[in-house]
Design an enzyme around this catalytic site. Sequence first.
Site, PDB file in Angstrom:
ATOM      1  N   GLU A  12      21.324   3.628  80.864  1.00  0.00           N
ATOM      2  CA  GLU A  12      20.575   2.709  79.785  1.00  0.00           C
ATOM      3  C   GLU A  12      19.827   3.545  79.687  1.00  0.00           C
ATOM      4  O   GLU A  12      19.095   3.157  81.223  1.00  0.00           O
ATOM      5  CB  GLU A  12      20.682   1.395  80.632  1.00  0.00           C
ATOM      6  CG  GLU A  12      22.225   0.725  80.866  1.00  0.00           C
ATOM      7  CD  GLU A  12      22.297  -0.889  80.555  1.00  0.00           C
ATOM      8  OE1 GLU A  12      22.808  -1.237  80.154  1.00  0.00           O
ATOM      9  OE2 GLU A  12      20.840  -1.382  81.619  1.00  0.00           O
TER      10      GLU A  12
ATOM     11  N   GLY B  55      23.657  -5.945  76.103  1.00  0.00           N
ATOM     12  CA  GLY B  55      23.230  -7.084  76.815  1.00  0.00           C
ATOM     13  C   GLY B  55      22.814  -8.189  75.494  1.00  0.00           C
ATOM     14  O   GLY B  55      24.095  -8.574  75.146  1.00  0.00           O
ATOM     15  N   GLY B  56      21.986  -8.129  74.679  1.00  0.00           N
ATOM     16  CA  GLY B  56      21.783  -8.794  73.781  1.00  0.00           C
ATOM     17  C   GLY B  56      23.002  -9.076  72.478  1.00  0.00           C
ATOM     18  O   GLY B  56      23.636 -10.654  72.244  1.00  0.00           O
TER      19      GLY B  56
ATOM     20  N   GLY C  96      16.704  -3.617  74.729  1.00  0.00           N
ATOM     21  CA  GLY C  96      16.057  -5.120  74.174  1.00  0.00           C
ATOM     22  C   GLY C  96      15.575  -4.162  73.034  1.00  0.00           C
ATOM     23  O   GLY C  96      14.343  -5.159  72.269  1.00  0.00           O
TER      24      GLY C  96
ATOM     25  N   TRP D 230      24.898 -11.285  80.244  1.00  0.00           N
ATOM     26  CA  TRP D 230      24.035 -12.106  79.766  1.00  0.00           C
ATOM     27  C   TRP D 230      23.096 -12.100  80.130  1.00  0.00           C
ATOM     28  O   TRP D 230      21.768 -12.945  79.308  1.00  0.00           O
ATOM     29  CB  TRP D 230      25.304 -13.467  79.681  1.00  0.00           C
ATOM     30  CG  TRP D 230      26.540 -13.479  79.246  1.00  0.00           C
ATOM     31  CD1 TRP D 230      26.938 -12.930  78.616  1.00  0.00           C
ATOM     32  CD2 TRP D 230      27.123 -14.160  79.340  1.00  0.00           C
ATOM     33  NE1 TRP D 230      27.897 -13.179  76.961  1.00  0.00           N
ATOM     34  CE2 TRP D 230      28.502 -14.034  78.056  1.00  0.00           C
ATOM     35  CE3 TRP D 230      27.139 -15.026  79.896  1.00  0.00           C
ATOM     36  CZ2 TRP D 230      29.824 -15.165  78.111  1.00  0.00           C
ATOM     37  CZ3 TRP D 230      28.854 -16.205  80.376  1.00  0.00           C
ATOM     38  CH2 TRP D 230      30.240 -15.783  79.751  1.00  0.00           C
ATOM     39  N   LYS D 231      22.278 -11.749  81.219  1.00  0.00           N
ATOM     40  CA  LYS D 231      21.070 -11.444  81.756  1.00  0.00           C
ATOM     41  C   LYS D 231      20.959 -13.061  82.380  1.00  0.00           C
ATOM     42  O   LYS D 231      21.669 -13.827  82.405  1.00  0.00           O
ATOM     43  CB  LYS D 231      19.604 -11.117  80.780  1.00  0.00           C
ATOM     44  CG  LYS D 231      20.772  -9.996  80.067  1.00  0.00           C
ATOM     45  CD  LYS D 231      19.799  -8.954  79.857  1.00  0.00           C
ATOM     46  CE  LYS D 231      19.657  -7.435  79.025  1.00  0.00           C
ATOM     47  NZ  LYS D 231      18.857  -6.484  78.995  1.00  0.00           N
TER      48      LYS D 231
ATOM     49  N   GLU E  93      16.106  -3.786  84.436  1.00  0.00           N
ATOM     50  CA  GLU E  93      14.615  -4.791  84.691  1.00  0.00           C
ATOM     51  C   GLU E  93      14.828  -5.211  86.395  1.00  0.00           C
ATOM     52  O   GLU E  93      13.975  -6.273  87.053  1.00  0.00           O
ATOM     53  CB  GLU E  93      15.539  -6.225  84.191  1.00  0.00           C
ATOM     54  CG  GLU E  93      15.829  -5.919  82.285  1.00  0.00           C
ATOM     55  CD  GLU E  93      16.392  -6.529  81.746  1.00  0.00           C
ATOM     56  OE1 GLU E  93      17.254  -7.634  82.373  1.00  0.00           O
ATOM     57  OE2 GLU E  93      16.600  -6.239  80.401  1.00  0.00           O
TER      58      GLU E  93
HETATM   59  P1  PGA Z   1      20.738  -4.867  75.860  1.00  0.00           P
HETATM   60  O1  PGA Z   1      20.710  -4.801  77.474  1.00  0.00           O
HETATM   61  O2  PGA Z   1      22.275  -4.392  75.188  1.00  0.00           O
HETATM   62  O3  PGA Z   1      20.058  -5.902  75.053  1.00  0.00           O
HETATM   63  O4  PGA Z   1      19.508  -3.093  75.014  1.00  0.00           O
HETATM   64  C1  PGA Z   1      21.919  -3.690  77.337  1.00  0.00           C
HETATM   65  C2  PGA Z   1      21.460  -4.431  78.666  1.00  0.00           C
HETATM   66  O5  PGA Z   1      20.319  -3.830  79.387  1.00  0.00           O
HETATM   67  O6  PGA Z   1      22.278  -3.817  79.548  1.00  0.00           O
END
Ligand code: PGA
Length: 259
Positions: free
Chosen positions: A172, A238-239, A178, A15-16, A102
Amino acid sequence: MTGSDGRRPFVAGNWKMHKTNAEAAEFLEAFLPAAAGRPDAEIFLCAPFTALRTAVELTETSAVRVAAQNMHEAPAGAFTGEVSAPMLAELRVAGVVLGHSERREHFGESDTALQRKVPAALEAGLVPILCVGETEAEREAGETDRKLRHQIRMDLAEVPAERLADVVIAYEPIWAIGTGKTASAEQAQEAIAFVRALMGDRDADAATRLRILYGGSVNAANAPELLALPDVDGALVGGASLDPVELASIVAAAPVGGA
Ligand code: PGA
């Protein structure tokens, strides 16, 4: 059973910095019934620290498990603003994302710190979800393998061979995070098979058992192709994990595994 040697599929939603407690509860109300259809898969939700307790309590009677998105390597100490593995374990958190790009890019997360974080997570009973991957410039320069080899060697150096299979690795490619740009099936399979081969240099048995995920713009539409790849055991999302219906479709796309 798939081409994945009976490894249990593993899908993690990252979920960040999204979801308050109220939003996490709303998500789970919709997601848990949908996730109940896949008892063979391991499903993790990686929540911000503030939503961990809510997420743990609401998932307790389900097979869904909760992970944090970072931790400090020391069990306690003068590290203002940090959270340790024993603190997460006390909350009955089951895992932790380590080395997300990140964190590496914006918060100075180093391979040296990760070398201590991965064993500290394992010792506290947390599943470490270790992220590795190359930048676009590194890929274009033909440096992908070198980068992956460096990260895997450094970050797992202090993990004893008998614990290696307990680590989950997420490949990744940074250029795919993202951005809506996913790695092609060929790129994902090639990089993940390379990571598995690197693990094989350490321990052949661990390399066969360890789960390696693909991450980077995974969504319900591209998940079936990515998750069907022989070395891809799941996804770090992520998203698309912010929407319970979308994440449930990604989980449903994971081929039924062994175990
Ligand atoms: P994303 O992010 O699916 O939004 O590209 C993946 C992640 O950062 O783990």
